[in-house]
Write an enzyme that holds these catalytic residues in place. Structure first.
Site, PDB file in Angstrom:
ATOM      1  N   CYS A   1       1.664   0.793  -9.146  1.00 48.37           N
ATOM      2  CA  CYS A   1       2.728   1.315  -8.271  1.00 48.37           C
ATOM      3  C   CYS A   1       4.024   1.569  -9.029  1.00 48.37           C
ATOM      4  O   CYS A   1       4.764   2.485  -8.695  1.00 48.37           O
ATOM      5  CB  CYS A   1       2.974   0.353  -7.123  1.00 48.37           C
ATOM      6  SG  CYS A   1       3.410  -1.309  -7.665  1.00 48.37           S
TER       7      CYS A   1
ATOM      8  N   VAL B   1       0.348   4.724   4.963  1.00 52.70           N
ATOM      9  CA  VAL B   1      -0.231   3.625   5.759  1.00 52.70           C
ATOM     10  C   VAL B   1       0.871   2.635   6.165  1.00 52.70           C
ATOM     11  O   VAL B   1       0.808   2.040   7.241  1.00 52.70           O
ATOM     12  CB  VAL B   1      -1.389   2.930   4.985  1.00 52.70           C
ATOM     13  CG1 VAL B   1      -1.973   1.790   5.812  1.00 52.70           C
ATOM     14  CG2 VAL B   1      -2.481   3.934   4.647  1.00 52.70           C
ATOM     15  N   GLY B   2       1.908   2.523   5.334  1.00 53.81           N
ATOM     16  CA  GLY B   2       3.052   1.671   5.690  1.00 53.81           C
ATOM     17  C   GLY B   2       3.631   2.069   7.044  1.00 53.81           C
ATOM     18  O   GLY B   2       3.999   1.222   7.858  1.00 53.81           O
TER      19      GLY B   2
ATOM     20  N   GLY C   1       0.835  -1.205   0.000  1.00 52.01           N
ATOM     21  CA  GLY C   1       0.000   0.000   0.000  1.00 52.01           C
ATOM     22  C   GLY C   1       0.863   1.245   0.000  1.00 52.01           C
ATOM     23  O   GLY C   1       2.030   1.215  -0.421  1.00 52.01           O
ATOM     24  N   SER C   2       0.298   2.315   0.490  1.00 52.92           N
ATOM     25  CA  SER C   2       0.994   3.610   0.414  1.00 52.92           C
ATOM     26  C   SER C   2       2.038   3.756   1.519  1.00 52.92           C
ATOM     27  O   SER C   2       1.917   3.131   2.581  1.00 52.92           O
ATOM     28  CB  SER C   2      -0.044   4.731   0.556  1.00 52.92           C
ATOM     29  OG  SER C   2      -0.695   4.595   1.813  1.00 52.92           O
ATOM     30  N   PRO C   3       3.045   4.601   1.314  1.00 51.91           N
ATOM     31  CA  PRO C   3       4.026   4.860   2.372  1.00 51.91           C
ATOM     32  C   PRO C   3       3.368   5.396   3.655  1.00 51.91           C
ATOM     33  O   PRO C   3       3.781   5.040   4.751  1.00 51.91           O
ATOM     34  CB  PRO C   3       4.946   5.918   1.750  1.00 51.91           C
ATOM     35  CG  PRO C   3       4.813   5.724   0.277  1.00 51.91           C
ATOM     36  CD  PRO C   3       3.405   5.273   0.047  1.00 51.91           C
TER      37      PRO C   3
ATOM     38  N   GLU D   1       5.589  -3.254   0.976  1.00 57.62           N
ATOM     39  CA  GLU D   1       5.671  -2.999  -0.470  1.00 57.62           C
ATOM     40  C   GLU D   1       4.931  -1.689  -0.710  1.00 57.62           C
ATOM     41  O   GLU D   1       3.701  -1.669  -0.733  1.00 57.62           O
ATOM     42  CB  GLU D   1       5.011  -4.153  -1.245  1.00 57.62           C
ATOM     43  CG  GLU D   1       5.705  -5.491  -1.079  1.00 57.62           C
ATOM     44  CD  GLU D   1       6.965  -5.611  -1.932  1.00 57.62           C
ATOM     45  OE1 GLU D   1       7.101  -4.866  -2.913  1.00 57.62           O
ATOM     46  OE2 GLU D   1       7.807  -6.454  -1.587  1.00 57.62           O
TER      47      GLU D   1
HETATM   48  P1  NAD Z   1      -3.464   2.218   1.095  1.00 58.64           P
HETATM   49  O1  NAD Z   1      -2.185   2.334   1.830  1.00 58.64           O
HETATM   50  O2  NAD Z   1      -4.454   3.320   1.222  1.00 58.64           O
HETATM   51  O3  NAD Z   1      -4.249   0.890   1.550  1.00 58.64           O
HETATM   52  C1  NAD Z   1      -3.662  -0.390   1.522  1.00 58.64           C
HETATM   53  C2  NAD Z   1      -4.372  -1.294   2.514  1.00 58.64           C
HETATM   54  O4  NAD Z   1      -4.225  -0.740   3.803  1.00 58.64           O
HETATM   55  C3  NAD Z   1      -5.863  -1.478   2.276  1.00 58.64           C
HETATM   56  O5  NAD Z   1      -6.196  -2.841   2.465  1.00 58.64           O
HETATM   57  C4  NAD Z   1      -6.514  -0.618   3.352  1.00 58.64           C
HETATM   58  O6  NAD Z   1      -7.697  -1.174   3.842  1.00 58.64           O
HETATM   59  C5  NAD Z   1      -5.481  -0.619   4.450  1.00 58.64           C
HETATM   60  N1  NAD Z   1      -5.476   0.616   5.219  1.00 58.64           N
HETATM   61  C6  NAD Z   1      -5.761   1.876   4.764  1.00 58.64           C
HETATM   62  N2  NAD Z   1      -5.652   2.777   5.775  1.00 58.64           N
HETATM   63  C7  NAD Z   1      -5.283   2.076   6.875  1.00 58.64           C
HETATM   64  C8  NAD Z   1      -5.010   2.431   8.224  1.00 58.64           C
HETATM   65  N3  NAD Z   1      -5.102   3.693   8.627  1.00 58.64           N
HETATM   66  N4  NAD Z   1      -4.660   1.461   9.085  1.00 58.64           N
HETATM   67  C9  NAD Z   1      -4.568   0.181   8.689  1.00 58.64           C
HETATM   68  N5  NAD Z   1      -4.808  -0.220   7.416  1.00 58.64           N
HETATM   69  C10 NAD Z   1      -5.169   0.705   6.524  1.00 58.64           C
HETATM   70  O7  NAD Z   1      -3.067   1.940  -0.416  1.00 58.64           O
HETATM   71  P2  NAD Z   1      -4.016   1.790  -1.663  1.00 58.64           P
HETATM   72  O8  NAD Z   1      -4.679   3.090  -1.947  1.00 58.64           O
HETATM   73  O9  NAD Z   1      -4.877   0.581  -1.520  1.00 58.64           O
HETATM   74  O10 NAD Z   1      -2.946   1.464  -2.809  1.00 58.64           O
HETATM   75  C11 NAD Z   1      -2.200   2.453  -3.420  1.00 58.64           C
HETATM   76  C12 NAD Z   1      -0.810   2.551  -2.843  1.00 58.64           C
HETATM   77  O11 NAD Z   1      -0.205   1.275  -2.806  1.00 58.64           O
HETATM   78  C13 NAD Z   1       0.107   3.396  -3.714  1.00 58.64           C
HETATM   79  O12 NAD Z   1       0.957   4.160  -2.904  1.00 58.64           O
HETATM   80  C14 NAD Z   1       0.908   2.353  -4.479  1.00 58.64           C
HETATM   81  O13 NAD Z   1       2.138   2.810  -4.980  1.00 58.64           O
HETATM   82  C15 NAD Z   1       1.061   1.291  -3.460  1.00 58.64           C
HETATM   83  N6  NAD Z   1       1.314   0.006  -4.091  1.00 58.64           N
HETATM   84  C16 NAD Z   1       2.534  -0.564  -3.952  1.00 58.64           C
HETATM   85  C17 NAD Z   1       2.794  -1.772  -4.578  1.00 58.64           C
HETATM   86  C18 NAD Z   1       4.113  -2.447  -4.466  1.00 58.64           C
HETATM   87  O14 NAD Z   1       4.197  -3.603  -4.858  1.00 58.64           O
HETATM   88  N7  NAD Z   1       5.152  -1.808  -3.955  1.00 58.64           N
HETATM   89  C19 NAD Z   1       1.797  -2.368  -5.340  1.00 58.64           C
HETATM   90  C20 NAD Z   1       0.569  -1.752  -5.435  1.00 58.64           C
HETATM   91  C21 NAD Z   1       0.320  -0.558  -4.811  1.00 58.64           C
END
Ligand code: NAD
Length: 466
Positions: free
Chosen positions: A246, A194-195, A190-192, A212
């Site tokens: 991504c 939320v990471g 997911g996003s940095p 990731e």
């Molecule tokens: P996101 O970080 O918003 O959400 C990812 C997951 O985290 C979802 O399942 C969501 O339910 C959960 N989440 C969201 N907020 C949360 C919180 N506060 N606490 C706990 N869990 C939470 O990301 P997204 O919008 O689903 O995806 C887009 C992002 O992911 C972009 O930054 C993209 O670059 C990245 N991404 C990276 C890869 C990779 O392989 N490196 C692949 C795909 C997407």
């Protein structure tokens, strides 16, 4: 909710050793079941779910959702026999009489949190690695692609007992509740932003993490590049999944004298790929939801307000979350288009005069997930590689690095921690247990107390020679 997840976690915890001692053949059988579900029983349902979520074309679903998981399974099937083997390592002479090996043991109970942009690929891909490594798994897919999550829930329910693999659907609160539990490993995509939340929660239990993440992936084109091929491949990388990828080229750094030719080629290739009106094309996806649509529209509006050069596109349609493939030149460095991860079908291009400028620009931002170079100049390629850092990359193409399971996939710092795919995915879900076996009286037996002059001499010799 907490109580329900506690119970699920405890059931998996109780079952982890049974799952962990499974042979590689038993694990492959589980992967085979998943392969069959993706390849036949559920293929059409997955396609329809992805179309319902953001009008993703069937062919693109086959290629970018199903195919990468199938190849991950195929790769694990061919190699798992070797990956699970204890790995012998040398033992220093000072430890005479002992042998050493690394045992790949399962981490235990793992959590996979996945994003919406390639929901099937980025949920089941890590699941393959987790199963190959002998773990139990709780999965939390994204709430933003409910149709894809629904099909995945059906698949998991059909193939696995809950005490081995369970999928929990729901909003962010579900993730938050799961993150309170002492998982042995969390694999988050997911996003940095939320990471960071995930890593903070993991630190409470000292849970290991694979993160990731994303960010802005630059693409450099120099004046030695084959411009037509570069534009064609960049358009493919940028507008597949409507830019919601991504590792899509986020922005282009272009040698300034190529601007007119780049624009001309861009227009003709977009027409070739998506016809004169991309909104009518069956090959072009929509934005996942109104929130992300509004975010992207605000970038276009900002470009218009800045009187930036929108060389192509710039239209949108809220009724369908449609955004036209858009090309913008030379936005200010502090504009949202140049600071946020775009994650949509808008391509900003920044022109440059010297190759050093590209490197300086990239290094003034966070380390990207991917960095692409279009060039025939070995000197320029080497210069860029030596003076930048990135999670992955490609020379004269983009995205392809994701598809080779011999390569570790992941970011670096802000774009990620840890690696996925193939052996690296297996490794992410394994603990490398360091083991020694003492076969005879060991050299160290001679050095135990009481400390005598003779033992001091032995130590002196050891320090000098071993
Ligand atoms: P996101 O970080 O918003 O959400 C990812 C997951 O985290 C979802 O399942 C969501 O339910 C959960 N989440 C969201 N907020 C949360 C919180 N506060 N606490 C706990 N869990 C939470 O990301 P997204 O919008 O689903 O995806 C887009 C992002 O992911 C972009 O930054 C993209 O670059 C990245 N991404 C990276 C890869 C990779 O392989 N490196 C692949 C795909 C997407």
């Amino acid at each position: 909710m907490d109580n329900k997840f506690n119970m699920l976690f405890n059931r998996q915890k109780a079952n982890q050793f049974k799952v962990g001692i499974s042979t590689y053949k038993e694990r492959i059988k589980k992967l085979e079941l998943l392969r069959k579900a993706l390849e036949s029983t559920y293929k059409q349902k997955i396609r329809e779910a992805m179309y319902a979520d953001f009008k993703k074309p069937f062919l693109e679903t086959d290629l970018t959702e199903i195919y990468p998981v199938l190849t991950e399974i195929k790769f694990a099937k061919s190699n798992l026999k070797y990956w699970v083997k204890d790995q012998k390592v040398d033992t220093p002479l000072a430890l005479l009489g002992a042998s050493s090996y690394i045992k790949y043991e399962p981490k235990g109970v793992c959590l996979i949190i996945s994003p919406w942009n390639f929901p099937i690929n980025l949920t089941f891909g890590p699941l393959v690695s987790a199963i190959a490594a002998g773990n139990t798994v709780v999965i939390k897919p994204s709430e933003m692609t409910p149709n894809a999550s629904g099909v995945m829930a059906d698949i998991v329910k059909e193939l696995f007992n809950e005490d081995e693999v369970a999928l929990v659907e729901g909003e962010v609160e579900v993730s938050e509740a799961l993150l309170k539990l002492p998982f042995n490993h969390i694999f988050f995509t997911g996003s940095p932003q939320v990471g960071k939340i995930v890593m903070k929660a993991a630190s409470e239990h000292l849970t290991s993490v694979t993160l990731e993440l994303g960010g802005k992936s630059p693409t450099i084109i120099d004046d030695s590049a084959n411009l037509e091929t570069a534009v064609k491949r960049i358009i493919y990388g940028k507008f597949t999944n409507a830019g919601q990828t991504c590792i899509a080229p986020d922005y282009v750094l272009l040698k300034s004298e190529l601007k007119d030719e780049f624009t001309k080629l861009f227009k003709s290739k977009i027409a070739e790929f998506y016809s004169e009106d991309a909104e009518q094309s069956d090959s072009y996806s929509r934005i996942v939801n109104p929130k992300h649509f509004e975010r992207l529209v605000s970038y276009i509006e900002e470009a218009k307000q800045n009187k930036s050069d929108i060389a192509f596109g710039g239209t949108y349609n809220a009724s369908d979350n449609y955004i036209e493939p858009t090309l913008v030149f030379d936005m200010p460095k502090d504009s949202k288009l140049m600071t946020d991860e775009i994650f949509g079908p808008i391509l900003p291009v920044k022109t440059y005069s010297s190759i050093q400028e590209t490197v300086d620009y990239i290094n003034s931002n966070e380390k990207p997930l991917a960095l692409y170079i279009y060039s025939k100049s070995k000197k320029n390629i080497a210069y860029i590689m030596d003076n930048t850092r990135a999670g992955s990359g490609c020379v004269n193409h983009n995205l392809l690095q994701f598809l080779n399971h011999n390569l570790p996939f992941g970011g670096s710092n802000n774009s990620g921690i840890g690696k996925a795919h193939g052996f690296y995915g297996f490794e992410a879900f394994s603990n490398r247990r360091a083991m020694m076996k003492q076969h005879t009286i060991g050299a160290t037996d001679l050095l135990m107390p009481p400390y005598t002059n003779f033992k001091q001499k032995l130590i002196d010799l050891t320090l000098k020679w071993f």
